[in-house]
Design an enzyme around this catalytic site. Sequence first.
Site, PDB file in Angstrom:
ATOM      1  N   HIS C  78       0.849  -1.199   0.000  1.00  0.00           N
ATOM      2  CA  HIS C  78       0.000   0.000   0.000  1.00  0.00           C
ATOM      3  C   HIS C  78       0.884   1.247   0.000  1.00  0.00           C
ATOM      4  CE1 HIS C  78      -2.966   2.989   1.185  1.00  0.00           C
ATOM      5  NE2 HIS C  78      -2.254   3.264   2.269  1.00  0.00           N
ATOM      6  N   ASP C 107       7.391  22.647 -25.369  1.00  0.00           N
ATOM      7  CA  ASP C 107       7.354  21.270 -24.879  1.00  0.00           C
ATOM      8  C   ASP C 107       8.378  21.181 -23.757  1.00  0.00           C
ATOM      9  OD1 ASP C 107       7.399  18.350 -24.631  1.00  0.00           O
ATOM     10  OD2 ASP C 107       6.364  18.373 -26.554  1.00  0.00           O
ATOM     11  N   TRP C 143       7.375  -0.213   4.090  1.00  0.00           N
ATOM     12  CA  TRP C 143       7.961   0.428   2.912  1.00  0.00           C
ATOM     13  C   TRP C 143       9.385   0.874   3.198  1.00  0.00           C
ATOM     14  CZ3 TRP C 143       9.359   5.576   1.455  1.00  0.00           C
ATOM     15  CH2 TRP C 143       9.265   6.522   2.482  1.00  0.00           C
ATOM     16  N   SER C 179      13.601   6.706 -13.279  1.00  0.00           N
ATOM     17  CA  SER C 179      12.498   7.448 -13.895  1.00  0.00           C
ATOM     18  C   SER C 179      12.352   8.823 -13.259  1.00  0.00           C
ATOM     19  CB  SER C 179      11.210   6.638 -13.743  1.00  0.00           C
ATOM     20  OG  SER C 179      10.090   7.464 -13.873  1.00  0.00           O
ATOM     21  N   SER C 180      12.391   8.853 -11.925  1.00  0.00           N
ATOM     22  CA  SER C 180      12.228  10.133 -11.224  1.00  0.00           C
ATOM     23  C   SER C 180      13.370  11.085 -11.543  1.00  0.00           C
ATOM     24  CB  SER C 180      12.192   9.917  -9.716  1.00  0.00           C
ATOM     25  OG  SER C 180      11.053   9.225  -9.352  1.00  0.00           O
ATOM     26  N   HIS C 263      13.293  11.581   4.213  1.00  0.00           N
ATOM     27  CA  HIS C 263      12.646  12.821   4.605  1.00  0.00           C
ATOM     28  C   HIS C 263      12.495  13.796   3.444  1.00  0.00           C
ATOM     29  CE1 HIS C 263      10.335  14.950   7.398  1.00  0.00           C
ATOM     30  NE2 HIS C 263      10.841  16.046   6.888  1.00  0.00           N
ATOM     31  N   GLU C 265      12.114  12.910   0.577  1.00  0.00           N
ATOM     32  CA  GLU C 265      11.069  12.251  -0.210  1.00  0.00           C
ATOM     33  C   GLU C 265       9.676  12.704   0.237  1.00  0.00           C
ATOM     34  OE1 GLU C 265      10.773  10.304  -2.764  1.00  0.00           O
ATOM     35  OE2 GLU C 265       8.692   9.670  -2.498  1.00  0.00           O
ATOM     36  N   TYR C 267       8.897  15.489   1.403  1.00  0.00           N
ATOM     37  CA  TYR C 267       8.666  16.845   0.904  1.00  0.00           C
ATOM     38  C   TYR C 267       8.505  16.866  -0.598  1.00  0.00           C
ATOM     39  CZ  TYR C 267       9.377  18.448   5.583  1.00  0.00           C
ATOM     40  OH  TYR C 267       9.243  18.640   6.916  1.00  0.00           O
ATOM     41  N   SER C 278      -1.327  27.075  -4.158  1.00  0.00           N
ATOM     42  CA  SER C 278      -0.994  28.485  -4.376  1.00  0.00           C
ATOM     43  C   SER C 278      -1.482  28.984  -5.736  1.00  0.00           C
ATOM     44  CB  SER C 278       0.524  28.697  -4.284  1.00  0.00           C
ATOM     45  OG  SER C 278       0.995  28.252  -3.036  1.00  0.00           O
ATOM     46  N   HIS C 312      14.748  12.414  12.813  1.00  0.00           N
ATOM     47  CA  HIS C 312      13.523  12.474  13.637  1.00  0.00           C
ATOM     48  C   HIS C 312      12.601  11.288  13.367  1.00  0.00           C
ATOM     49  CE1 HIS C 312      11.422  15.224  10.459  1.00  0.00           C
ATOM     50  NE2 HIS C 312      11.092  14.002  10.266  1.00  0.00           N
ATOM     51  N   HIS C 313      12.927  10.497  12.365  1.00  0.00           N
ATOM     52  CA  HIS C 313      12.199   9.240  12.175  1.00  0.00           C
ATOM     53  C   HIS C 313      12.778   8.137  13.046  1.00  0.00           C
ATOM     54  CE1 HIS C 313      10.061  10.691   8.538  1.00  0.00           C
ATOM     55  NE2 HIS C 313      11.128  11.438   8.410  1.00  0.00           N
ATOM     56  N   THR C 338       6.587  26.611   7.100  1.00  0.00           N
ATOM     57  CA  THR C 338       5.296  26.001   6.801  1.00  0.00           C
ATOM     58  C   THR C 338       4.174  26.887   7.326  1.00  0.00           C
ATOM     59  OG1 THR C 338       6.410  23.901   7.128  1.00  0.00           O
ATOM     60  CG2 THR C 338       4.041  23.831   6.848  1.00  0.00           C
ATOM     61  N   LYS C 341       3.537  29.737   5.052  1.00  0.00           N
ATOM     62  CA  LYS C 341       2.729  29.389   3.880  1.00  0.00           C
ATOM     63  C   LYS C 341       1.242  29.365   4.228  1.00  0.00           C
ATOM     64  CE  LYS C 341       4.204  26.983   0.570  1.00  0.00           C
ATOM     65  NZ  LYS C 341       4.838  27.983  -0.283  1.00  0.00           N
ATOM     66  N   ARG C 460       1.671   0.713  15.282  1.00  0.00           N
ATOM     67  CA  ARG C 460       1.436   0.610  13.840  1.00  0.00           C
ATOM     68  C   ARG C 460       1.608  -0.832  13.385  1.00  0.00           C
ATOM     69  NH1 ARG C 460       5.729   4.384  10.819  1.00  0.00           N
ATOM     70  NH2 ARG C 460       4.621   3.672   8.975  1.00  0.00           N
TER      71      ARG C 460
END
Lengths: 327, 44, 547
Positions: C78, C107, C143, C179-180, C263, C265, C267, C278, C312-313, C338, C341, C460
């Site tokens: 998932h 293009d 994951w 790809s990314s 991390h 990722e 963002y 925006s 922090h993870h 943040t 924003k 979890r």
Amino acid sequence: MTSGSIRTNRAGPHGDRIRPGHRRTTGIRRAVAASSALVLALAAGLAQAAPKPWQLNMERGVTTWSGEPYFLNNVALGVCVVIGLLVFGAMFIAMFRFRKSRGAVAEKWAHNTTVEIIWTAIPVVILVVLAWMSTGGLVSFANTTGSQMTVKVTGYQWKWRYDYVDYQGKAVSKVGYMSKLDALSDKTRQLDSGMDPYAVKTGDENTYLLDVDKPLVLPIHTKIRFVITSDDVIHSWWVPAFGWKMDAIPGLVNTAWTNINEAGTYRGQCAELCGQDHGFMPIVVKAVSQEDFAKWLAAQEQASAAPAAADGPATAQVAPPAPGGKG
Amino acid sequence: MTSRVACGQQSQQRRTGVRRTVTVLAIVVGVFYLLSFAQILLMK
Amino acid sequence: MAHEATHDLHDDHHEPQGFFQRWVMSTNHKDIGTLYLIFSLTMFFIGGSFAMVIRAELFKPGLQLVQPYFFNEMTTMHALVMIFGAIMPAFVGLGNWMIPLMIGAPDMALPRMNNLSFWILPFAFALLLSTLFLPGGGPAGGWTMYGGYIVQPPAGPPLSLQTGSLAYAVFAIHLMGISSIMGAINIIATILNMRAPGMDLLKMPVFVWSWLITAFLLIAVMPVLAGAVTMLLTDKYFGTSFFNPHGGGDPVLYQHVFWFFGHPEVYIMILPAFGIVSEVIPTFARKPIFGYRAMVYAIACIAFLSFIVWAHHMFAVGLPLGADIFFMYATMLIAVPTGVKVFNWVATMWGGSMTFETPMLFAIAFVILFTIGGFSGLMLALVPADFQYHDTYFVVAHFHYVLVTGAAFAIMAATYYWLPKWTGHMYNEFWGKVHFWCSVVFVNVLFFPQHFLGLAGMPRRIPDYNVAFADFNMMSSIGGFLFGASQLIFLGVIVHCAFFSKKKATDRVWEGARGLEWTLSSPPPHHSFTVPPVVRDEELAHGHADD
């Protein structure tokens, strides 16, 4: 469980292998029974820390330190709620007042240095306060010095092993055992078992998946240092009532400490995905008074000393009904 | 086909710019990959 | 989506194309963008069906449907499918479609590479999803694929862990990474070189800015992920011991390397969403975005901070005190940009002249619900409190608030916002609003109770739980099923708009819309801006340099 016996040999030959039926263990049986009765009696009417239905907030916990996360949680939640009310309130006022359907005409400004500085500075101030408060709690958590007792916690797929290393400055001799999910929960949790999780009870408390065969017994009012590691994959040892969790990592030893204020039974679970039965390796801590703990420990030491003299290795490591395990 | 594909880069100036950007980025990515995989070789 | 209408608008310098040539060999940014979006929608439903399995099993205590190992496969797949298959390709698709239109480019800078970076994805996901059918099953270590779990040598019962799925998953991740990276290089090259004359960097739409910064993040961290998973692979198959403690490796090292990727990722999955919101809010508030420069700088600032907060993870792995403190402070700092924003979005609405079409509803829901996710993020940053929250449902609630009501809601807002531009037809506003209200109600029924579950102590990634957690889990599951079902409305609205809608969209579509993309016809010609447009500042959303 039998498959784990090899593992047990490696981890330590004693403690977890006592079984009441073993010959020449009458004395031990008596000692164990006595300590069980003792703890059972003590446990009656004492604090129970387990999740409650419809519980909304974190629990305060029962240790000298566990108030820190609880307090921080409440303060941070309060700060967030206040900021949330202000920001969302402003948004809803804007959405009401400045609707085209009410004839609002869009203004042209798109910039205001003063307010931008204000709403950058205010969060900074709030954050500094929060940071200051949490740093204190963190520093006190990191200080494991001055402990009066050491317990080694080892994670296995999917059970815990507890070894008592020292108590009040004296090394503890060979007290250690495995602690795994109780048999009733284990039977109930099988796919299509047809058994009712609501029927798994200890007293009038539901302990489905939160009970073990042999809990960790700890004294209260004692600074206890945990050394936490793992024998296979990463686990995490977590008793919410203590206010922290610490990963059990193979090849590394982590330390943490606690000082329990109240006698009682405290329940937790493994908190790091460790394989298929990650959800089925609970933790139960039975906190007793120092006197009772000393008696219990002496009984355990005596019990583990005897089978060492006995012939032959134990064939099963199924521990006797835990002292007060169902209390 | 080819002419259509290249139609994003009409001017020589753009073509040079794109080429330069891509070269720099490719080098950066290459270095990052190299760093990531150098760990593997060095630590082994 | 439907381009039948656009066929006759094709420039005359190329012959009519067959289906295969049009869609498989395409080098057109609009077609590739469409492919990305269709791919993303497909993955959204596949990943969503995994979530349905998870919520069904968690509906009540006891195991009723699946074995614990399969449950773990579901949570793992998932996450992988939603992150790499749904959210990221959706943003790339939106970027592909909109960036050239927004900056007046004909293009993407590298159209052939664009084709390649899309067509890698279906193969990568075919590989990843095929692991579910392998003997022994797919990856089940979460994951994050923490090494200690996967590379564990056979020891006792968990033989099912020793499947070949790791090799498939790692190869699939390598492909997604390539790809990314190609997509990111393409986007940077396009934005830096292909802007129409007069489209200065600080006149670009915020969406373009957010993608420019995101693309740099992608370039910086994808190779790190590739390195990390390759080390997992060599640990498992070639006897190395990077992370395997039995050979002297360090399982925590994997976590450091993984989260150094992980991390930024997260963002990568939220910055383009900031960009979308925006765009949408100023359009429907009919007022320019408040503090344009502050918005751009805030995105850059968040991107920079994302590189120094990874641990922090990992507050529960037993970091040294100094590291705990550093990562806590750095993490808390993110709240400042943040917050700026969020305040700026509110200030954009203030004094506007608002209407509430579906894109605006999703954008407003984004601001509120993403902020709630931000609040729980701030709470998680406080290390002592995190010792309690870590690896509980509180975390699950947090990241679903930022990813579902954050990223996914922004993507939905973008879809409704630009769908008339893409197809040339209006979507059905009534059903769009039904979709919105169903989604916003059920997503909260789904995720809000999970905060309580986490605070009460539910870890979890567990397939079964004590009965004390039963009530909120059942509530969450009901919300989950209904939220899942609501997305079928989304699908219906899109299909209707693309193929059946009779209502023609105007060029500008929305009264308050500003920017080059709205100066084109709806749908835009297959090849747009073949001659660079003349940029007039009053046409742009942020044309005034003094903002």
